[in-house]
Design a protein around this motif. Sequence first.
Motif, mmCIF file in Angstrom:
data_model
loop_
_atom_site.group_PDB
_atom_site.id
_atom_site.type_symbol
_atom_site.label_atom_id
_atom_site.label_comp_id
_atom_site.label_asym_id
_atom_site.label_seq_id
_atom_site.Cartn_x
_atom_site.Cartn_y
_atom_site.Cartn_z
ATOM 1 N N ILE A 167 0.836 -1.211 0.000
ATOM 2 C CA ILE A 167 0.000 0.000 0.000
ATOM 3 C C ILE A 167 0.865 1.253 0.000
ATOM 4 O O ILE A 167 0.573 2.237 -0.701
ATOM 5 N N ARG A 168 1.952 1.238 0.749
ATOM 6 C CA ARG A 168 2.812 2.417 0.870
ATOM 7 C C ARG A 168 3.558 2.719 -0.426
ATOM 8 O O ARG A 168 3.716 3.882 -0.815
ATOM 9 N N LEU A 169 4.014 1.686 -1.132
ATOM 10 C CA LEU A 169 4.868 1.879 -2.302
ATOM 11 C C LEU A 169 4.101 2.051 -3.613
ATOM 12 O O LEU A 169 4.707 2.354 -4.638
ATOM 13 N N ASN A 170 2.785 1.837 -3.574
ATOM 14 C CA ASN A 170 2.015 1.864 -4.818
ATOM 15 C C ASN A 170 0.807 2.790 -4.704
ATOM 16 O O ASN A 170 0.370 3.136 -3.610
ATOM 17 N N ASP A 171 0.292 3.157 -5.864
ATOM 18 C CA ASP A 171 -0.862 4.060 -5.922
ATOM 19 C C ASP A 171 -2.158 3.239 -5.853
ATOM 20 O O ASP A 171 -2.872 3.103 -6.857
ATOM 21 N N ILE A 172 -2.439 2.685 -4.680
ATOM 22 C CA ILE A 172 -3.641 1.875 -4.485
ATOM 23 C C ILE A 172 -4.849 2.806 -4.320
ATOM 24 O O ILE A 172 -4.832 3.717 -3.492
ATOM 25 N N GLN A 173 -5.896 2.560 -5.093
ATOM 26 C CA GLN A 173 -7.064 3.434 -5.088
ATOM 27 C C GLN A 173 -8.111 3.045 -4.038
ATOM 28 O O GLN A 173 -8.793 3.899 -3.485
ATOM 29 N N SER A 174 -8.246 1.764 -3.787
ATOM 30 C CA SER A 174 -9.224 1.290 -2.804
ATOM 31 C C SER A 174 -8.842 -0.122 -2.381
ATOM 32 O O SER A 174 -8.072 -0.800 -3.060
ATOM 33 N N VAL A 175 -9.382 -0.545 -1.240
ATOM 34 C CA VAL A 175 -9.126 -1.893 -0.722
ATOM 35 C C VAL A 175 -10.456 -2.546 -0.358
ATOM 36 O O VAL A 175 -11.269 -1.958 0.360
ATOM 37 N N THR A 176 -10.679 -3.738 -0.875
ATOM 38 C CA THR A 176 -11.849 -4.544 -0.509
ATOM 39 C C THR A 176 -11.354 -5.810 0.177
ATOM 40 O O THR A 176 -10.502 -6.511 -0.362
ATOM 41 N N ILE A 177 -11.875 -6.082 1.364
ATOM 42 C CA ILE A 177 -11.520 -7.284 2.107
ATOM 43 C C ILE A 177 -12.707 -8.236 2.046
ATOM 44 O O ILE A 177 -13.834 -7.848 2.355
ATOM 45 N N VAL A 178 -12.458 -9.474 1.655
ATOM 46 C CA VAL A 178 -13.521 -10.488 1.651
ATOM 47 C C VAL A 178 -13.099 -11.610 2.592
ATOM 48 O O VAL A 178 -12.039 -12.218 2.400
ATOM 49 N N ARG A 179 -13.916 -11.874 3.591
ATOM 50 C CA ARG A 179 -13.608 -12.884 4.598
ATOM 51 C C ARG A 179 -14.777 -13.846 4.753
ATOM 52 O O ARG A 179 -15.904 -13.546 4.358
ATOM 53 N N MET A 180 -14.491 -15.008 5.312
ATOM 54 C CA MET A 180 -15.544 -15.921 5.714
ATOM 55 C C MET A 180 -16.072 -15.477 7.079
ATOM 56 O O MET A 180 -15.404 -14.752 7.814
ATOM 57 N N VAL A 181 -17.265 -15.932 7.434
ATOM 58 C CA VAL A 181 -17.870 -15.528 8.696
ATOM 59 C C VAL A 181 -17.166 -16.159 9.894
ATOM 60 O O VAL A 181 -17.288 -15.668 11.011
ATOM 61 N N VAL A 182 -16.385 -17.221 9.694
ATOM 62 C CA VAL A 182 -15.735 -17.916 10.803
ATOM 63 C C VAL A 182 -14.706 -17.001 11.485
ATOM 64 O O VAL A 182 -14.074 -16.168 10.833
ATOM 65 N N PRO A 183 -14.532 -17.130 12.807
ATOM 66 C CA PRO A 183 -13.674 -16.220 13.559
ATOM 67 C C PRO A 183 -12.232 -16.155 13.082
ATOM 68 O O PRO A 183 -11.613 -15.090 13.129
ATOM 69 N N CYS A 184 -11.673 -17.284 12.625
ATOM 70 C CA CYS A 184 -10.263 -17.269 12.246
ATOM 71 C C CYS A 184 -9.983 -16.332 11.074
ATOM 72 O O CYS A 184 -8.846 -15.900 10.884
ATOM 73 N N CYS A 185 -11.004 -15.984 10.291
ATOM 74 C CA CYS A 185 -10.813 -15.047 9.177
ATOM 75 C C CYS A 185 -10.614 -13.615 9.669
ATOM 76 O O CYS A 185 -10.261 -12.741 8.883
ATOM 77 N N GLY A 186 -10.863 -13.386 10.955
ATOM 78 C CA GLY A 186 -10.644 -12.045 11.493
ATOM 79 C C GLY A 186 -9.200 -11.608 11.366
ATOM 80 O O GLY A 186 -8.902 -10.412 11.321
ATOM 81 N N GLY A 187 -8.285 -12.568 11.278
ATOM 82 C CA GLY A 187 -6.876 -12.229 11.172
ATOM 83 C C GLY A 187 -6.535 -11.464 9.914
ATOM 84 O O GLY A 187 -5.695 -10.571 9.922
ATOM 85 N N ILE A 188 -7.186 -11.789 8.800
ATOM 86 C CA ILE A 188 -6.878 -11.105 7.546
ATOM 87 C C ILE A 188 -7.453 -9.687 7.553
ATOM 88 O O ILE A 188 -6.889 -8.763 6.969
ATOM 89 N N VAL A 189 -8.580 -9.507 8.252
ATOM 90 C CA VAL A 189 -9.156 -8.165 8.396
ATOM 91 C C VAL A 189 -8.256 -7.304 9.269
ATOM 92 O O VAL A 189 -7.944 -6.161 8.937
ATOM 93 N N ASP A 190 -7.826 -7.862 10.394
ATOM 94 C CA ASP A 190 -6.966 -7.116 11.310
ATOM 95 C C ASP A 190 -5.654 -6.726 10.645
ATOM 96 O O ASP A 190 -5.201 -5.583 10.773
ATOM 97 N N ALA A 191 -5.036 -7.654 9.912
ATOM 98 C CA ALA A 191 -3.767 -7.358 9.244
ATOM 99 C C ALA A 191 -3.923 -6.247 8.212
ATOM 100 O O ALA A 191 -3.068 -5.359 8.097
#
Length: 236
Positions: A185-209
């Motif tokens: 994100i820092r080195l590139n011209d990223i316009q937007s970010v979409t996060i897609v996760r499963m409802v299971v709790p362990c997917c919270g890690g990718i959202v947090d990161a």
Amino acid sequence: MLRKIIKIDEEKCNGCGACAAACHEGAIEMVHGKAKLTRENYCDGLGDCLPACPTGAITFEMREAPAYDEGAVLMAKAEKAAQTPAAPLPCGCPGTASRAIVREERPAAAANTAVESELRQWPVQIKLAPVNAPYFDGAHLLIAADCTAYAYGNFHQEFMRGKITLIGCPKLDMGDYAEKLTEIIRLNDIQSVTIVRMVVPCCGGIVDATKRALQASGKFIPWQIATISTDGKRLD
């Protein structure tokens, strides 16, 4: 050693026990009606418990703590499984629950209709992706948990179209995605970010990161989260 580990605010904890159930390592227990980090060496720092907490009582902190002891965790899981062999979820993670998903049969003509892939780059694994590449310039970035594309039938057309796709599994991959995502994100011209996760709790890690990466990048970029159920429905 100095490392990232969870911190539980007792005043905010309502005693629901959701975090203890979501912690597949068994680091959290309920003590006198409050969640407690009873085994620091069982906490892997991925934060499966964070999205499970309804009051926001759990956060990360950097402090001196014992190193994560995977061997001890596996031994504890084995002992628990031996004591309760009929338990459906010995690891405590709802994401491991097995279930059959019954779908209506489609006509043969419809089933054989080719669907174009919307993948626009390779590699797609977060850990394999470069931090800087021409396709990141002006990109709309999709960061998705591995299972989402299998669970959600219209994943390519609804989520991947027009985006650069990165995938990962915070439960199975070693390490933290935040540092790699921060650099992308820092080195590139990223316009937007979409996060897609499963409802299971362990997917919270990718959202947090991803959230931590957005904050650490120093950029203000629009972002959104989509959640997929285990039977393939969009919940957001």
